[in-house]
Design a protein around this motif. Sequence first.
Motif, PDB file in Angstrom:
ATOM      1  N   TRP A 229     -15.824  23.355 -53.551  1.00 13.99           N
ATOM      2  CA  TRP A 229     -16.549  22.831 -54.711  1.00 13.99           C
ATOM      3  C   TRP A 229     -15.987  21.458 -55.072  1.00 13.99           C
ATOM      4  O   TRP A 229     -14.761  21.259 -55.043  1.00 13.99           O
ATOM      5  N   GLU A 230     -16.852  20.540 -55.392  1.00 15.41           N
ATOM      6  CA  GLU A 230     -16.437  19.212 -55.861  1.00 15.41           C
ATOM      7  C   GLU A 230     -17.140  18.957 -57.192  1.00 15.41           C
ATOM      8  O   GLU A 230     -18.138  18.243 -57.268  1.00 15.41           O
ATOM      9  N   PRO A 231     -16.614  19.557 -58.287  1.00 15.33           N
ATOM     10  CA  PRO A 231     -17.309  19.478 -59.576  1.00 15.33           C
ATOM     11  C   PRO A 231     -17.369  18.068 -60.155  1.00 15.33           C
ATOM     12  O   PRO A 231     -18.242  17.772 -60.969  1.00 15.33           O
ATOM     13  N   GLN A 232     -16.441  17.215 -59.771  1.00 11.80           N
ATOM     14  CA  GLN A 232     -16.447  15.810 -60.175  1.00 11.80           C
ATOM     15  C   GLN A 232     -15.626  15.022 -59.165  1.00 11.80           C
ATOM     16  O   GLN A 232     -14.902  15.618 -58.353  1.00 11.80           O
ATOM     17  N   PRO A 233     -15.748  13.710 -59.158  1.00 10.20           N
ATOM     18  CA  PRO A 233     -15.025  12.926 -58.142  1.00 10.20           C
ATOM     19  C   PRO A 233     -13.521  13.237 -58.129  1.00 10.20           C
ATOM     20  O   PRO A 233     -12.890  13.361 -59.183  1.00 10.20           O
ATOM     21  N   ASP A 234     -12.984  13.362 -56.934  1.00 13.40           N
ATOM     22  CA  ASP A 234     -11.556  13.613 -56.692  1.00 13.40           C
ATOM     23  C   ASP A 234     -11.084  15.003 -57.092  1.00 13.40           C
ATOM     24  O   ASP A 234      -9.891  15.299 -57.046  1.00 13.40           O
ATOM     25  N   HIS A 235     -12.006  15.881 -57.521  1.00 15.76           N
ATOM     26  CA  HIS A 235     -11.666  17.277 -57.798  1.00 15.76           C
ATOM     27  C   HIS A 235     -12.222  18.138 -56.669  1.00 15.76           C
ATOM     28  O   HIS A 235     -13.429  18.151 -56.424  1.00 15.76           O
ATOM     29  N   TYR A 236     -11.342  18.853 -55.973  1.00 13.23           N
ATOM     30  CA  TYR A 236     -11.756  19.726 -54.875  1.00 13.23           C
ATOM     31  C   TYR A 236     -11.171  21.113 -55.115  1.00 13.23           C
ATOM     32  O   TYR A 236      -9.954  21.259 -55.263  1.00 13.23           O
ATOM     33  N   GLU A 237     -12.039  22.111 -55.147  1.00  8.09           N
ATOM     34  CA  GLU A 237     -11.609  23.470 -55.479  1.00  8.09           C
ATOM     35  C   GLU A 237     -12.128  24.478 -54.460  1.00  8.09           C
ATOM     36  O   GLU A 237     -13.167  24.258 -53.817  1.00  8.09           O
ATOM     37  N   GLN A 238     -11.386  25.579 -54.331  1.00 11.49           N
ATOM     38  CA  GLN A 238     -11.812  26.678 -53.474  1.00 11.49           C
ATOM     39  C   GLN A 238     -11.567  28.007 -54.177  1.00 11.49           C
ATOM     40  O   GLN A 238     -11.062  28.049 -55.303  1.00 11.49           O
ATOM     41  N   SER A 239     -11.936  29.084 -53.510  1.00 14.59           N
ATOM     42  CA  SER A 239     -11.782  30.435 -54.053  1.00 14.59           C
ATOM     43  C   SER A 239     -10.849  31.228 -53.150  1.00 14.59           C
ATOM     44  O   SER A 239     -11.105  31.354 -51.943  1.00 14.59           O
ATOM     45  N   SER A 240      -9.787  31.788 -53.716  1.00 17.59           N
ATOM     46  CA  SER A 240      -8.858  32.573 -52.888  1.00 17.59           C
ATOM     47  C   SER A 240      -9.530  33.840 -52.375  1.00 17.59           C
ATOM     48  O   SER A 240      -9.209  34.317 -51.274  1.00 17.59           O
TER      49      SER A 240
ATOM     50  N   ASP B 208      -7.142  17.190 -53.434  1.00 18.68           N
ATOM     51  CA  ASP B 208      -7.555  16.925 -54.807  1.00 18.68           C
ATOM     52  C   ASP B 208      -6.654  15.839 -55.417  1.00 18.68           C
ATOM     53  O   ASP B 208      -5.430  15.900 -55.294  1.00 18.68           O
ATOM     54  N   HIS B 209      -7.272  14.846 -56.046  1.00 19.37           N
ATOM     55  CA  HIS B 209      -6.510  13.726 -56.625  1.00 19.37           C
ATOM     56  C   HIS B 209      -6.656  13.648 -58.147  1.00 19.37           C
ATOM     57  O   HIS B 209      -6.570  12.579 -58.735  1.00 19.37           O
ATOM     58  N   ARG B 210      -6.846  14.802 -58.797  1.00 23.16           N
ATOM     59  CA  ARG B 210      -7.044  14.790 -60.253  1.00 23.16           C
ATOM     60  C   ARG B 210      -5.774  14.398 -61.021  1.00 23.16           C
ATOM     61  O   ARG B 210      -5.854  13.923 -62.150  1.00 23.16           O
ATOM     62  N   ALA B 211      -4.603  14.622 -60.428  1.00 22.88           N
ATOM     63  CA  ALA B 211      -3.346  14.482 -61.175  1.00 22.88           C
ATOM     64  C   ALA B 211      -2.722  13.100 -61.010  1.00 22.88           C
ATOM     65  O   ALA B 211      -1.502  12.963 -60.889  1.00 22.88           O
ATOM     66  N   VAL B 212      -3.551  12.052 -61.054  1.00 23.05           N
ATOM     67  CA  VAL B 212      -3.053  10.689 -60.837  1.00 23.05           C
ATOM     68  C   VAL B 212      -2.056  10.272 -61.911  1.00 23.05           C
ATOM     69  O   VAL B 212      -0.963   9.780 -61.608  1.00 23.05           O
TER      70      VAL B 212
END
Length: 508
Positions: free
Chosen positions: A44-55, A116-120
């Motif tokens: 899932w890419e809910p917004q730029p630089d956010h990448y998520e998955q499901s365990s 994921d690069h959300r934590a800049v």
Amino acid sequence: MQSKKQAPVKYYVGIDVGSASVRAALVDEFGTVVAHADQPIQIWEPQPDHYEQSSADIWAACCSVTKKVVCGIDASRIRGVGFDATCSLVVVDKQFQPLAVNCEGQNYRNVIMWMDHRAVSQVERINATQHRVLSYVGGVMSVEMQPPKLLWIKENLQELCWEKAGYFFDLPDFLSWKATGVTARSLCTVVCKWTYASDGGWDDSFWKMIGLEDLVKDKYEKIGNHVLSPGEPVGKGLTPEAAKDLGLPEGIAVAASLIDAHAGGLGVIGADVKGHNLPCENQPITSRVAMICGTSSCHMGVSETPIFVPGVWGPYFSAMVPGLWLNEGGQSATGKLIDHVVRGHVAFPELQSKAAASARSIYTYLNSHLDLIKKSLPVGFLTVDLHVWPDFHGNRSPLTDLTLKGMVVGLTLSRGLDELALIYLATIQAIALGTRHILETMQAAGHHINTLFLCGGLSKNPLFVQMHADITGKPVVLSKEVESVLVGAAILGACASGDFASIQVCSA
């Protein structure tokens, strides 16, 4: 197949969780892959630089591919299981149920991916501390590591996630927990991505300095206070529930895991190359670099003593090969960058159509198209007027600058297949030049590297391999067994089973 003594052949299962798919292999005691399977997993890419998955999605895929590779095999011959995975962050509550890592509260999306690069802003503040642990990550922590992600969760999802969290796992450790019910962590993951020291454990002052003192108060239960070396057996092996899920016998050995790149490195770096007149023949393993190239690329070099390389992660002790120090260079986007450039080009539909008509992959077709237009000079000279700067997703090594952007110089008004082929070539060359920059930085710091060992998806592309040989000026070795990452994972299972005395013996 039987050995000379006619004893039944022993098998090991390697399970590899990449960025976009899960793969499993059944590997025999001689290191031969006898069956393998793969299955895509969701991103899932809910917004730029956010990448998520499901365990849950990832574990379901692990179970599916494992059942396929062991189908029809005498279960009593399967001796061990090893996992490797991307260094993504998995969050679960105190009952081990998934917790949302997003503002939408979608609990099933409980994995922050490695890329994921959300934590800049968080990583910038961590690096500003200049804490001593940063000297073991090339002097600058990456936004892809876990401390900045943990800090982002605390600062942005305090009530939704942070306060409810029971455990934070690196994905490889989540998989070994899922298989055994034991929360032990791998030395590989905690050393390489969490700042754990091989000789001293966690540094309380670091976590307090960056604002995550809660983890210290908790005696590190949430991030791991029981650490095993890769390949060590975890708990009592497969639980009844996990055994049923995977289609494997209850109680077979499960190994402490590796990050996927490190499994690939383990699978190729010890290869026997006698008789090929390579510069690394009769040289120590420290003369080699294993390059694992897929969605991103990792450059793994080992040394007998710690070498501090500016902008290159490590030195990490025993994180890949027991008893040796590891330095890890890398490029954040390689396979993903090539896909991005090719699929985003206006001529991509034409490429798709022509590749399908000739029953070839798009990259095989592009390689043959370049051969058609190269004229008298080698293919590499086609891009004399076209240049790519490849840091579309920032620079991991050795510049360690996540703010860098990509660039293309030399574009024309051409919109056809020729231009697409040229920009594809220029992108591969740019990636190879990035590799050369990493190798030169490692050598300047004290490494003595003379041979590249490649594995991963991009190593199956002859143009990618040739450009790396041409641009680095070093011979490139490809494994006879192309699924080196899966072999690396299976080596872990073989070691955990007790059938082999050590990882070094398994890898020989």
